[in-house]
Design an enzyme around this catalytic site. Structure first.
Site, PDB file in Angstrom:
ATOM      1  N   GLY A 143      11.862 -14.064  15.061  1.00 17.37           N
ATOM      2  CA  GLY A 143      11.941 -12.792  14.363  1.00 17.37           C
ATOM      3  C   GLY A 143      11.629 -12.936  12.884  1.00 17.37           C
ATOM      4  O   GLY A 143      11.117 -13.947  12.425  1.00 17.37           O
TER       5      GLY A 143
ATOM      6  N   ASP B 284      -2.093 -15.637  22.683  1.00 12.54           N
ATOM      7  CA  ASP B 284      -1.199 -16.069  21.607  1.00 12.54           C
ATOM      8  C   ASP B 284      -0.972 -17.583  21.664  1.00 12.54           C
ATOM      9  O   ASP B 284      -1.108 -18.287  20.661  1.00 12.54           O
ATOM     10  CB  ASP B 284       0.133 -15.321  21.748  1.00 12.54           C
ATOM     11  CG  ASP B 284       1.152 -15.771  20.729  1.00 12.54           C
ATOM     12  OD1 ASP B 284       0.979 -15.453  19.535  1.00 12.54           O
ATOM     13  OD2 ASP B 284       2.117 -16.454  21.116  1.00 12.54           O
TER      14      ASP B 284
ATOM     15  N   ARG C 230       0.837  -1.218   0.000  1.00 12.83           N
ATOM     16  CA  ARG C 230       0.000   0.000   0.000  1.00 12.83           C
ATOM     17  C   ARG C 230       0.857   1.247   0.000  1.00 12.83           C
ATOM     18  O   ARG C 230       0.473   2.290  -0.490  1.00 12.83           O
ATOM     19  CB  ARG C 230      -0.914  -0.013   1.221  1.00 12.83           C
ATOM     20  CG  ARG C 230      -1.945  -1.114   1.080  1.00 12.83           C
ATOM     21  CD  ARG C 230      -3.151  -0.898   1.978  1.00 12.83           C
ATOM     22  NE  ARG C 230      -4.075  -2.006   1.735  1.00 12.83           N
ATOM     23  CZ  ARG C 230      -4.529  -2.826   2.678  1.00 12.83           C
ATOM     24  NH1 ARG C 230      -4.166  -2.644   3.937  1.00 12.83           N
ATOM     25  NH2 ARG C 230      -5.340  -3.798   2.359  1.00 12.83           N
TER      26      ARG C 230
ATOM     27  N   LYS D  39      -2.219 -20.670  18.980  1.00 13.06           N
ATOM     28  CA  LYS D  39      -1.294 -21.659  18.417  1.00 13.06           C
ATOM     29  C   LYS D  39      -1.757 -23.083  18.702  1.00 13.06           C
ATOM     30  O   LYS D  39      -1.753 -23.939  17.818  1.00 13.06           O
ATOM     31  CB  LYS D  39       0.109 -21.427  18.976  1.00 13.06           C
ATOM     32  CG  LYS D  39       0.751 -20.148  18.434  1.00 13.06           C
ATOM     33  CD  LYS D  39       2.010 -19.789  19.225  1.00 13.06           C
ATOM     34  CE  LYS D  39       2.703 -18.564  18.637  1.00 13.06           C
ATOM     35  NZ  LYS D  39       3.719 -18.004  19.571  1.00 13.06           N
TER      36      LYS D  39
ATOM     37  N   GLU E  36       3.396 -22.809   7.876  1.00 15.78           N
ATOM     38  CA  GLU E  36       4.431 -23.182   8.855  1.00 15.78           C
ATOM     39  C   GLU E  36       4.750 -22.035   9.818  1.00 15.78           C
ATOM     40  O   GLU E  36       4.872 -22.234  11.028  1.00 15.78           O
ATOM     41  CB  GLU E  36       5.710 -23.607   8.118  1.00 15.78           C
ATOM     42  CG  GLU E  36       6.872 -24.003   9.021  1.00 15.78           C
ATOM     43  CD  GLU E  36       6.592 -25.271   9.818  1.00 15.78           C
ATOM     44  OE1 GLU E  36       6.495 -26.338   9.213  1.00 15.78           O
ATOM     45  OE2 GLU E  36       6.455 -25.175  11.047  1.00 15.78           O
TER      46      GLU E  36
ATOM     47  N   GLU F  88       5.475  -6.648  23.518  1.00 15.12           N
ATOM     48  CA  GLU F  88       4.941  -5.425  22.920  1.00 15.12           C
ATOM     49  C   GLU F  88       4.668  -4.385  24.011  1.00 15.12           C
ATOM     50  O   GLU F  88       4.512  -4.743  25.181  1.00 15.12           O
ATOM     51  CB  GLU F  88       3.603  -5.749  22.221  1.00 15.12           C
ATOM     52  CG  GLU F  88       3.672  -6.797  21.149  1.00 15.12           C
ATOM     53  CD  GLU F  88       4.371  -6.292  19.891  1.00 15.12           C
ATOM     54  OE1 GLU F  88       4.214  -5.100  19.561  1.00 15.12           O
ATOM     55  OE2 GLU F  88       5.091  -7.080  19.253  1.00 15.12           O
TER      56      GLU F  88
ATOM     57  N   LYS G 118      -1.225 -16.111  11.914  1.00 14.98           N
ATOM     58  CA  LYS G 118      -1.863 -17.014  12.887  1.00 14.98           C
ATOM     59  C   LYS G 118      -3.340 -16.674  13.085  1.00 14.98           C
ATOM     60  O   LYS G 118      -4.188 -17.557  13.194  1.00 14.98           O
ATOM     61  CB  LYS G 118      -1.110 -16.877  14.205  1.00 14.98           C
ATOM     62  CG  LYS G 118      -1.641 -17.657  15.373  1.00 14.98           C
ATOM     63  CD  LYS G 118      -0.643 -17.521  16.528  1.00 14.98           C
ATOM     64  CE  LYS G 118      -0.268 -16.056  16.725  1.00 14.98           C
ATOM     65  NZ  LYS G 118       1.124 -15.778  16.874  1.00 14.98           N
TER      66      LYS G 118
ATOM     67  N   GLY H 111      12.605  -5.968  23.701  1.00 14.06           N
ATOM     68  CA  GLY H 111      11.827  -6.159  22.476  1.00 14.06           C
ATOM     69  C   GLY H 111      11.125  -7.496  22.399  1.00 14.06           C
ATOM     70  O   GLY H 111      10.593  -7.866  21.361  1.00 14.06           O
TER      71      GLY H 111
ATOM     72  N   VAL I 141       2.681 -20.677  13.364  1.00 15.85           N
ATOM     73  CA  VAL I 141       2.783 -21.228  14.722  1.00 15.85           C
ATOM     74  C   VAL I 141       4.248 -21.411  15.085  1.00 15.85           C
ATOM     75  O   VAL I 141       4.937 -22.240  14.500  1.00 15.85           O
ATOM     76  CB  VAL I 141       2.059 -22.586  14.841  1.00 15.85           C
ATOM     77  CG1 VAL I 141       2.248 -23.179  16.231  1.00 15.85           C
ATOM     78  CG2 VAL I 141       0.580 -22.441  14.525  1.00 15.85           C
TER      79      VAL I 141
END
Lengths: 419, 419
Positions: free
Chosen positions: A298, A197, A45, A201, A126, A186, A102, A183, A129
């Site tokens: 990451g 989360d 975008r 999963k 893949e 959040e 996810k 880091g 999760v």
């Protein structure tokens, strides 16, 4: 050499991470799979100042990616509603789809897989999760012949980091702050610390292993925010530690699905996986219990999972094992450096430590630690030495020189492997 | 539904294990892969009283299997020379081959893979290295995009069993006897305890990851038979334990390949994998460090690896994830039984333990342990309780009743997950 033409939808961190990894690791991918992955178009975008897409066609309307002559759409826009619409359109246009999303799989998996099947194309996920821990392909392929009875583990690295620190004596709040500084968490950490989360999963893994629905019906979800450091102390006294576990268990056509803190035995596999890690235990009929653990989460780990899905979709799924690397050669063992543990059985006489130490010094081998242990009998005493690293080729002469000392009776040694 | 027609060469324990698993787990295989695996013929020099092959054609000359109308030859005869000849003939007849034979891959891998490639067929060997720990497919597929820098681990379950027992204080000889009694070690255990088995496995993994040759040039191999239980004691005092590691490491076009005992840090991943297990650590550029560990090594684990290879060779490589199991349903969380840890903050008054205990007794919930901890201040004391399992639906009323006691100030609780 095979070619796979892909379109990437989304141009944030994950997408640019994939873009860069496809460049940096192109040789590795080619070596593994004899495959060249060509990016035909990117749905972005807006531009991303962190990454220059070069000559690749940019579509501002991400849905236009589907119209290009490509084999696979890689959906990396995130979110649920637009992602669902995009994946559905791509599948209906008979394009394979790879996603790292996810949320869209958890909330619309049944619908999306059914549309993929109807159109004879694949939807692979893949990286959705535990990117960095290839659990989807493990369940899908390696364990395809096994009946799985239970999947359990720490599926949220942030929670595991926080609990591991609390195990060492920190309280919840400062550990959460530390996780945010590093880091790992959040600014709004609720998705991780409230268990959502991990629950998403395990819902996806349960669907894969047991055929449960996506989205699943309501199931029990509890986070780690009600745990105190003292609980670790009391649990420890009884042989336990505390982990946040997500669990899917199948018994006689019923599925036990949940995500919450649990006490686990200190000597168990899961108890010993600490830090920002995912660790998963799978119970099967043929293989017994299998464990897999990874630390990556990451952009690069996500890219790795996406690329393994892309290779799977290509026709060149197997590493050409006879690609012998002519230019690589085995290192001569004697040229390697090792730290060594020495057990030296010596006469219990004055000056023995000094004479032993001087043998090491003469060969320029530094000693990291030396200690005399409890006597074996009136005459003999074990001396334990840890050396600094030295060349394997110097080992034999060192031992010969030590054995030449009248005071030395016996020597054995074991190399130390750095971790 | 896809069909794969196979011929099995060999009719010993591994082959009959595969035969039986293909029957017992046919439904699981079909569910995972929509594949039916049909055994067309078995090459058996003699009958096996332990297994009736039913109506399957038996060939006394195993080489005749190749002439049948089959897609894949499964080589399970073991040994090196005849196995090599059989695999070469099969590959040259353009049949795919699946083998569980470590020795033939280690000694003739380069030749066999090259012939497979020349004929455009595949030679797969998941079960040849650590059956029960799917490391081959992990390296081949999940990590196909990553550059691997190091593979290390305990590749011989027998050695790990012996060393784990020595860590607990046993000497080498009685532990070896115990391993033999339990069937973990052969009557002649030299292949395991001298490091040969682990060395063969790491040689194969190095070929896969780094393109080193099969057979490799000579490399350093040392077994566990020179280690004493006291070494564990001295190592422990310095923060180490002892493992038998097989290592392949690639740096700048050189490969460091070896198998020998090593001191490893007590808090490392590998140090904590005990018993008859394989544990492998893979260092990669994209995923960081990945761990996988499995315990299976018997016929069923071998069958599982062979079947995953067969599914891979078929055209139906992916679990039909939308195979929703309509008959399975989520268990209501409140119907589950859990052991519980309770932290109860109570007034430090006489009779408080008794009044708390009686609340549990009134609800028919047994207490496994109860202990009063150090006072928090003059008035309050923590009481820690571990219960026997009870129904989740009884939890809330139990807590309400406890909180109704004047002496109870605060309660928190964590479920215990059995391992």
């Amino acid at each position: 050499m095979n070619k796979l033409k892909i379109g990437i939808c989304g141009w944030g961190n994950v997408a640019t991470g994939l873009f860069k990894t496809l460049q940096t690791n192109a040789a590795e991918i080619k070596k593994s799979s004899n495959l060249e992955i060509e990016i035909i178009a990117i749905g972005a975008r807006r531009d991303n100042p962190k990454c220059d897409p070069g000559n690749v066609i940019i579509e501002r309307d991400i849905f236009k990616i589907i119209d290009h002559d490509i084999d696979v759409i890689v959906e990396l826009i995130g979110g649920v509603d637009v992602a669902r619409e995009l994946i559905l359109k791509a599948l209906n246009a008979k394009k394979h789809v790879v996603t790292a999303n996810k949320a869209v799989i958890f909330n619309h998996g049944d619908e999306l897989f059914s549309v993929a099947n109807k159109n004879g194309v694949k939807l692979l996920y893949e990286s959705s999760v535990c990117a960095g821990t290839p659990i989807i392909k493990l369940l899908n392929q390696e364990l395809a012949a096994s009946k799985i009875s239970k999947i359990s583990g720490m599926l949220n690295g942030t929670s595991n980091f926080i609990l591991s620190n609390m195990e060492e004596g920190m309280e919840f709040e400062p550990t959460l702050k530390l996780a945010q500084e590093k880091g790992y968490a959040e600014p709004d950490p609720s998705f991780d610390i409230e268990g959502t989360d991990a629950a998403h999963k395990i819902g996806i893994l349960s669907s894969l292993a047991f055929g449960s629905s996506l989205p699943p019906k309501d199931f029990y979800i509890e986070g780690i925010n009600g745990i105190y450091k003292d609980d670790f102390k009391y649990a420890y006294e009884m042989g336990y530690t505390i982990k946040h576990l997500a669990i899917a268990k199948s018994t006689n056509n019923t599925i036990d699905l949940r995500a919450h803190p649990s006490l686990v035995k200190l000597d168990s596999y899961l108890a010993n996986l600490k830090g920002v890690r995912n660790g998963i235990e799978v119970e099967t009929d043929l293989l017994g219990t299998l464990h897999i653990a990874g630390s990556g989460a990451g952009q690069e780990a996500t890219a790795s999972g996406v690329i393994s899905d892309l290779i799977y979709l290509s026709d060149s799924k197997i590493r050409e094992v006879n690609n012998i690397n002519e230019s690589s050669e085995l290192i001569d063992f004697f040229d390697l450096d090792f730290q060594y543990y020495f057990y030296i059985e010596a006469s219990d006489v004055s000056g023995v430590m000094a004479s032993i130490s001087s043998i090491f010094a003469n060969k320029d081998i530094s000693i990291e630690s030396i200690s005399q242990k409890e006597n074996l009998n009136d005459d003999l005493v074990p001396i334990i030495i840890i050396t600094d690293p030295f060349k394997e080729k110097d080992y034999q002469e060192l031992v010969d020189n030590l054995l030449a000392l009248d005071s030395v009776n016996k020597i054995r040694s074991i190399r130390i492997e750095p971790q």
